[in-house]
Design a protein around this motif. Structure first.
Motif, short mmCIF file in Angstrom:
data_model
loop_
_atom_site.label_atom_id
_atom_site.label_comp_id
_atom_site.label_asym_id
_atom_site.label_seq_id
_atom_site.Cartn_x
_atom_site.Cartn_y
_atom_site.Cartn_z
N HIS A 110 7.88 3.78 16.19
CA HIS A 110 8.51 3.10 15.18
C HIS A 110 8.07 3.84 13.68
N HIS A 111 9.27 4.40 13.07
CA HIS A 111 8.93 5.15 11.84
C HIS A 111 7.87 4.54 10.84
N LEU A 112 8.03 3.37 10.48
CA LEU A 112 7.02 2.55 9.70
C LEU A 112 5.42 2.48 10.21
N LYS A 113 5.55 2.38 11.51
CA LYS A 113 4.41 2.30 12.18
C LYS A 113 3.69 3.57 11.87
N LEU A 137 -3.91 -5.77 5.00
CA LEU A 137 -2.58 -6.08 4.53
C LEU A 137 -2.00 -4.65 4.17
N SER A 138 -0.99 -4.03 4.89
CA SER A 138 -0.16 -2.94 4.43
C SER A 138 1.01 -3.19 3.61
N LEU A 139 1.20 -2.28 2.62
CA LEU A 139 2.22 -2.34 1.75
C LEU A 139 3.02 -1.16 1.95
N VAL A 140 4.13 -1.03 2.66
CA VAL A 140 4.97 0.02 3.08
C VAL A 140 6.19 0.40 2.09
N VAL A 141 5.98 1.47 1.48
CA VAL A 141 7.04 1.76 0.44
C VAL A 141 7.57 3.06 0.60
N SER A 142 8.93 3.11 0.81
CA SER A 142 9.42 4.30 1.28
C SER A 142 11.01 4.37 0.81
N GLY A 143 11.77 5.43 1.16
CA GLY A 143 13.12 5.55 0.66
C GLY A 143 14.14 4.31 1.29
N GLY A 144 13.46 3.78 2.36
CA GLY A 144 14.19 2.84 3.15
C GLY A 144 13.76 1.52 3.17
N HIS A 145 12.26 1.59 3.09
CA HIS A 145 11.83 0.23 3.29
C HIS A 145 10.93 -0.26 2.07
N THR A 146 10.60 -1.49 1.82
CA THR A 146 9.70 -2.18 1.24
C THR A 146 9.41 -3.36 1.88
N GLN A 147 7.97 -3.32 2.33
CA GLN A 147 7.32 -4.45 3.18
C GLN A 147 6.13 -4.72 2.82
N ILE A 148 5.53 -5.92 3.14
CA ILE A 148 4.43 -6.40 3.20
C ILE A 148 3.87 -6.67 4.63
N LEU A 149 3.05 -6.00 5.52
CA LEU A 149 2.56 -6.43 6.66
C LEU A 149 1.13 -6.64 6.86
N LYS A 150 0.98 -7.57 7.79
CA LYS A 150 -0.30 -8.20 8.05
C LYS A 150 -0.75 -7.63 9.44
N MET A 151 -2.01 -7.00 9.35
CA MET A 151 -2.51 -6.30 10.77
C MET A 151 -3.77 -6.88 10.94
N ASP A 152 -3.91 -7.81 12.12
CA ASP A 152 -5.14 -8.49 12.51
C ASP A 152 -6.05 -7.24 13.37
N ALA A 153 -5.09 -6.33 13.98
CA ALA A 153 -5.73 -5.36 14.89
C ALA A 153 -4.98 -4.11 14.98
N HIS A 154 -5.49 -3.12 15.67
CA HIS A 154 -4.48 -1.87 15.85
C HIS A 154 -3.24 -2.30 16.42
N ASN A 155 -1.96 -1.74 16.12
CA ASN A 155 -0.84 -2.04 16.75
C ASN A 155 -0.49 -3.45 16.72
N HIS A 156 -0.93 -4.35 16.22
CA HIS A 156 -0.48 -5.73 15.73
C HIS A 156 0.08 -6.03 14.41
N PHE A 157 1.41 -5.92 14.17
CA PHE A 157 2.17 -6.10 13.06
C PHE A 157 2.78 -7.40 12.91
N GLU A 158 2.52 -8.08 11.44
CA GLU A 158 3.40 -9.17 11.32
C GLU A 158 4.07 -8.99 9.89
N ILE A 159 5.18 -8.81 9.75
CA ILE A 159 5.96 -8.57 8.47
C ILE A 159 6.05 -9.91 7.71
N ILE A 160 5.38 -10.02 6.47
CA ILE A 160 5.15 -11.11 5.88
C ILE A 160 6.07 -11.12 4.49
#
Ligand code: KG4
Ligand code: ZN
Length: 349
Positions: A110-113, A137-160
């Motif tokens: 997945h591109h955002l990962k 907490l990850s702030l993903v800011v690109s040309g197609g997306h703006t999201q805040i995600l929570k990661m408790d561990a590698h490869n565990h993503f929760e869009i908040i």
């Protein structure tokens, strides 16, 4: 473990060889920015055709630069979602074919990962030295997306939190267009606003609840303020406004917009932090993470905030290889190269 990462989701044709998800042995990016600068945006069919032309030379150069052969490569990783349909097809068909010919396991990423995992890339240090701690907490800011995600561990993503309309990068691109600045708008706005007054214009921040964002209202606020400043009616076409603006007005609008956008992003990130007080790190990702002001302000306002090295903040193959490495570490199985499909839209899982 050596992974060849391939990325073609938008207008960059990219391939890279990365060791253990972190050490970048090569990173080849052919950008189509010059082609699209004059159009003010990406034309999907043109992007796909250009990917096709340079894809194999880019893969070949990635191996050469890394000083490795196909025998050394342990796996191939490719972006399969989200992105432009024709662009994704070129990258995935290439990766599928190479996986079959060279008998390598294939990972669909997945591109955002990938953007998030660009933060683990480092050309010199081994990954053990990474000091990014979970939960983050990850702030993903690109040309197609703006999201805040929570990661408790590698490869565990929760869009908040996510944008309800435009992405922040898209907003930079649209505001740049109004001000007569080239695509991509992000760097152009920073450059134009360098001597501008950040406090000259006040744009209301969109009032969206929770951790969600809205950027279409901010773009419209800039448009209306430009029309008002020039004494033109709201019916005045936006593409013509640039012909009426002088350099100092452009600088002030660029600087004021940039400040508002950055403040807005960081206010939401702070809200996310208040709701997740156990957060140990902040990871900013995506093309807009190259933004100077965002880096400066985020570093002032938060402890333990990470940004990718600038050359890895835009689209590249190294981040794809890094994301695949951490997927493999968490037990993800390779995908069937005969069946891998693309998805122009999909959320991170
Ligand atoms: O991540 P990316 O390369 O492609 C997507 O996945 O969308 O992001 C591209 C976006 C564009 O909208 C561009 O204007 C923005 O990133 N961008 C920036 C900067 N550099 C690129 N925005 C603000 N400041 C920058 N320095
Ligand atoms: Zn991207």
């Amino acid at each position: 473990m050596l992974i060849l990462g391939i990325e073609t989701s938008c207008d960059e044709t990219a391939a890279a060889v990365v060791e253990d998800g972190s050490k970048v042995l090569s990173n080849v990016v052919v950008s189509q920015i010059n082609i699209f600068a004059e159009y003010g945006g990406v034309i999907p069919e043109v992007a796909a055709r250009n990917h096709l032309e340079v894809m194999m030379p880019v893969v070949k150069k990635a191996l050469e630069d890394a000083n490795r052969t196909w025998d050394d490569i342990d796996a191939i990783a490719v972006t399969h979602t989200p992105g432009l349909l024709g662009s994704l097809l070129i990258g995935t068909l290439t990766a599928r074919t190479l996986a079959i010919i060279y008998k390598k396991p294939l990972y669909a990423v997945h591109h955002l990962k990938s953007h998030i995992y660009a933060n683990w890339l480092n050309e010199n240090m081994p990954k053990e030295t990474s000091i990014i701690e979970f939960p983050l907490l990850s702030l993903v800011v690109s040309g197609g997306h703006t999201q805040i995600l929570k990661m408790d561990a590698h490869n565990h993503f929760e869009i908040i939190g996510t944008t309800r309309d435009d992405a922040v990068g898209e907003c930079f691109d649209k505001v740049a267009k109004i001000l007569g600045l080239p695509y991509p708008g992000g760097p152009a706005i920073t450059k134009a606003g360098r001597n501008g007054d950040r406090n000259k214009y006040h744009f209301p921040k969109p009032n969206v609840p929770d951790l969600d964002f809205s950027f279409s209202g901010l773009k419209t606020a800039v448009l209306r303020t430009v029309q008002t400043e020039l004494g033109l009616p709201i019916s005045h076409p936006s593409h013509d406004l640039k012909n009426h603006l002088n350099e100092s007005q452009i600088a002030d609008f660029a600087a004021s917009f940039e400040k508002t956008a950055v403040d807005y992003l960081l206010e939401k990130l702070n809200k996310a932090y208040e709701e997740n007080p156990g957060t140990k790190s902040f990871v900013v990702a995506g093309g807009v993470s190259a933004n100077e002001l965002l880096r400066e302000e985020a570093t002032k306002r938060f402890d333990n905030v990470f940004f990718p090295e600038r050359k890895f903040s835009g689209d590249n193959g190294a981040m794809v290889a890094a994301a695949a490495y951490f997927e493999i570490q968490s037990g993800v199985e390779p995908t069937d190269p005969y069946k891998l499909d693309i998805m122009p839209r999909s959320a991170i899982k």
